[in-house]
Write a protein that holds these residues in place. Structure first.
Motif, mmCIF file in Angstrom:
data_model
loop_
_atom_site.group_PDB
_atom_site.id
_atom_site.type_symbol
_atom_site.label_atom_id
_atom_site.label_comp_id
_atom_site.label_asym_id
_atom_site.label_seq_id
_atom_site.Cartn_x
_atom_site.Cartn_y
_atom_site.Cartn_z
ATOM 1 N N VAL A 1 0.741 -1.298 0.050
ATOM 2 C CA VAL A 1 -0.027 0.061 0.067
ATOM 3 C C VAL A 1 0.967 1.351 0.128
ATOM 4 O O VAL A 1 0.742 2.183 -0.765
ATOM 5 C CB VAL A 1 -1.033 -0.164 1.112
ATOM 6 C CG1 VAL A 1 -1.645 1.274 1.284
ATOM 7 C CG2 VAL A 1 -1.948 -1.131 1.026
ATOM 8 N N ASP A 2 1.873 1.181 0.949
ATOM 9 C CA ASP A 2 2.720 2.637 0.726
ATOM 10 C C ASP A 2 3.636 2.814 -0.604
ATOM 11 O O ASP A 2 3.652 3.937 -0.835
ATOM 12 C CB ASP A 2 3.919 2.198 1.934
ATOM 13 C CG ASP A 2 3.101 2.527 3.388
ATOM 14 O OD1 ASP A 2 2.150 2.999 3.334
ATOM 15 O OD2 ASP A 2 4.047 2.367 4.466
ATOM 16 N N ASP A 3 3.810 1.557 -1.147
ATOM 17 C CA ASP A 3 4.433 1.898 -2.398
ATOM 18 C C ASP A 3 3.529 2.647 -3.280
ATOM 19 O O ASP A 3 3.863 3.474 -4.175
ATOM 20 C CB ASP A 3 5.233 0.642 -2.998
ATOM 21 C CG ASP A 3 6.305 0.044 -2.358
ATOM 22 O OD1 ASP A 3 6.579 0.744 -1.479
ATOM 23 O OD2 ASP A 3 6.487 -1.519 -2.711
ATOM 24 N N SER A 4 2.149 2.039 -3.443
ATOM 25 C CA SER A 4 1.276 2.743 -4.320
ATOM 26 C C SER A 4 0.947 4.020 -4.085
ATOM 27 O O SER A 4 0.663 5.146 -4.508
ATOM 28 C CB SER A 4 -0.353 1.896 -4.428
ATOM 29 O OG SER A 4 0.102 0.500 -4.883
ATOM 30 N N LEU A 5 0.828 4.379 -2.588
ATOM 31 C CA LEU A 5 0.403 5.575 -2.016
ATOM 32 C C LEU A 5 1.686 6.571 -2.268
ATOM 33 O O LEU A 5 1.340 7.768 -2.842
ATOM 34 C CB LEU A 5 0.368 5.470 -0.593
ATOM 35 C CG LEU A 5 -0.131 6.650 0.255
ATOM 36 C CD1 LEU A 5 -1.599 7.266 -0.253
ATOM 37 C CD2 LEU A 5 -0.246 6.670 1.855
ATOM 38 N N GLY A 6 2.870 6.187 -2.239
ATOM 39 C CA GLY A 6 4.064 6.975 -2.783
ATOM 40 C C GLY A 6 3.786 7.635 -4.223
ATOM 41 O O GLY A 6 4.379 8.441 -4.385
ATOM 42 N N LYS A 7 3.417 6.673 -5.103
ATOM 43 C CA LYS A 7 3.106 7.282 -6.318
ATOM 44 C C LYS A 7 2.068 8.104 -6.701
ATOM 45 O O LYS A 7 2.076 9.037 -7.395
ATOM 46 C CB LYS A 7 3.344 5.965 -7.264
ATOM 47 C CG LYS A 7 4.402 4.957 -7.372
ATOM 48 C CD LYS A 7 4.217 3.826 -8.227
ATOM 49 C CE LYS A 7 5.515 3.116 -8.133
ATOM 50 N NZ LYS A 7 5.898 2.525 -6.762
ATOM 51 N N VAL A 8 0.964 7.987 -5.770
ATOM 52 C CA VAL A 8 -0.324 8.889 -6.333
ATOM 53 C C VAL A 8 -0.296 9.883 -5.491
ATOM 54 O O VAL A 8 -0.799 10.918 -5.946
ATOM 55 C CB VAL A 8 -1.372 7.758 -6.355
ATOM 56 C CG1 VAL A 8 -1.875 7.347 -4.888
ATOM 57 C CG2 VAL A 8 -2.677 8.621 -6.751
#
Length: 326
Positions: A97-104
């Motif tokens: 989730v953090d990886d995705s959040l860091g992109k958006v």
């Protein structure tokens, strides 16, 4: 809900024109989800660790008890052998989730208007690893109280938060009068469990212990009241803000009991409020209940006879305010 929306799914970022409202998105995809929000001009995420813990627990519960609510398949049982490889462990899910959040999140922050806060919905399923981030109206303490109506049965697999509940909620809309902002759930029309998207609390008067009707009730003493909310074992969602309210009550010495509030005792209810990760805590102005519970679900709100309780006008009461400011 107005505002820009962004969706990050399987490494692909979509913008507003291609992204449906979060309600429609959850209706269309199975899985466990959680919704949080930013705070203090988007400088932090509220209770993020608690949200990740609940998301991980929801995935685990659904994979064990109701895989059809987690996996997108016409035959959910065929996916059971794959479940042990699914990333239900909290550290692995947190990183995903953090990886995705860091992109958006940087894009959403850059393009937001008037420094509004962000709402962040994360959906995880056997086929999707979705992150839906959208900009809602400005958050803050609401001046207006909620208007509630009891109009639905309790949820299945309540310990987990899953997207199929959004579809079920939609079927309950015929029971919601236009002035009502949230439907409450009950299995018998008396014991109130929670709201469709909120946890529900009442503040009750405690017995003064005096038989003298002339002795005035001390409304300024918090020990003369008791906060009540349905226990998790009754089949309610273990909301993050719900748990925080109980912690505040414990720390502040406010009497509380985990018991489903009974409509049959609503004459001793002095205050009520609802909680969720987006609303935080909102006081209640009124609650209405069908006079005929068994027949209500075959009708629409216009055909139902209602009994109504009106709380004090002018904002939250003493106990609600004490909990809110903490």
């Amino acid at each position: 809900m107005s505002g820009s929306r962004y969706l990050f799914s399987n490494g692909i970022l979509s913008h507003t024109l291609d992204v449906p409202p979060v309600k429609l998105f959850l209706e269309a995809h199975p899985g466990a989800y959680t919704t949080s929000r930013t705070h203090n001009n988007a400088s932090c995420l509220l209770f993020w660790e608690r949200h990740m813990k609940r998301l991980s627990e929801s995935v685990q519960i659904l994979s064990n008890l109701a895989p059809q609510l987690l996996f997108k398949s016409n035959n959910a049982t065929s996916l059971l052998p794959l479940i042990p490889n699914f990333p239900v462990r909290q550290p692995a899910l947190h990183k995903l989730v953090d990886d995705s959040l860091g992109k958006v999140l940087p894009i959403a922050l850059k393009e937001r208007v008037d420094s509004v806060e962000l709402a962040i919905t994360t959906l995880v399923s056997g086929n999707l690893k979705e992150l839906n981030t959208y900009v809602p109206p400005q958050f803050g303490i609401r001046e207006n109280g909620a208007h509630l109506a009891v109009g639905g049965y309790g949820r299945n697999v309540a310990a987990a938060k899953y997207s199929d509940w959004v579809r079920i909620r939609k079927t309950l809309e015929k029971l919601r009068p236009p002035s009502v902002t949230e439907l409450l759930l009950s299995n018998d029309g008396n014991q109130i469990l929670e709201g469709c998207v909120t946890n529900f609390f009442v503040v009750c008067r405690k017995d003064s212990g005096s038989d003298d009707g002339n002795v005035p009730y001390d409304y300024g003493n918090k020990n003369n009241f008791e906060v009540q909310t349905a226990p998790i074992n009754d089949g309610v969602l273990p909301g993050i803000i719900r748990q925080l309210v109980l912690e505040v009550c414990r720390n502040e010495g406010i009497p509380f009991r985990e018991v489903a509030p009974s409509w049959s005792k609503h004459e001793i209810w002095e205050e009520a409020f609802i909680t969720s990760s987006l609303r935080l805590l909102q006081h209640v102005d009124s609650i209405q209940v069908p006079t005929e519970w068994q027949s209500a679900h075959s009708k629409t709100w216009k055909d139902i006879s209602w009994t109504k309780k009106q709380f004090q006008v002018g904002g939250p009461g003493m106990i609600t305010t004490l909990i809110q400011v903490k």
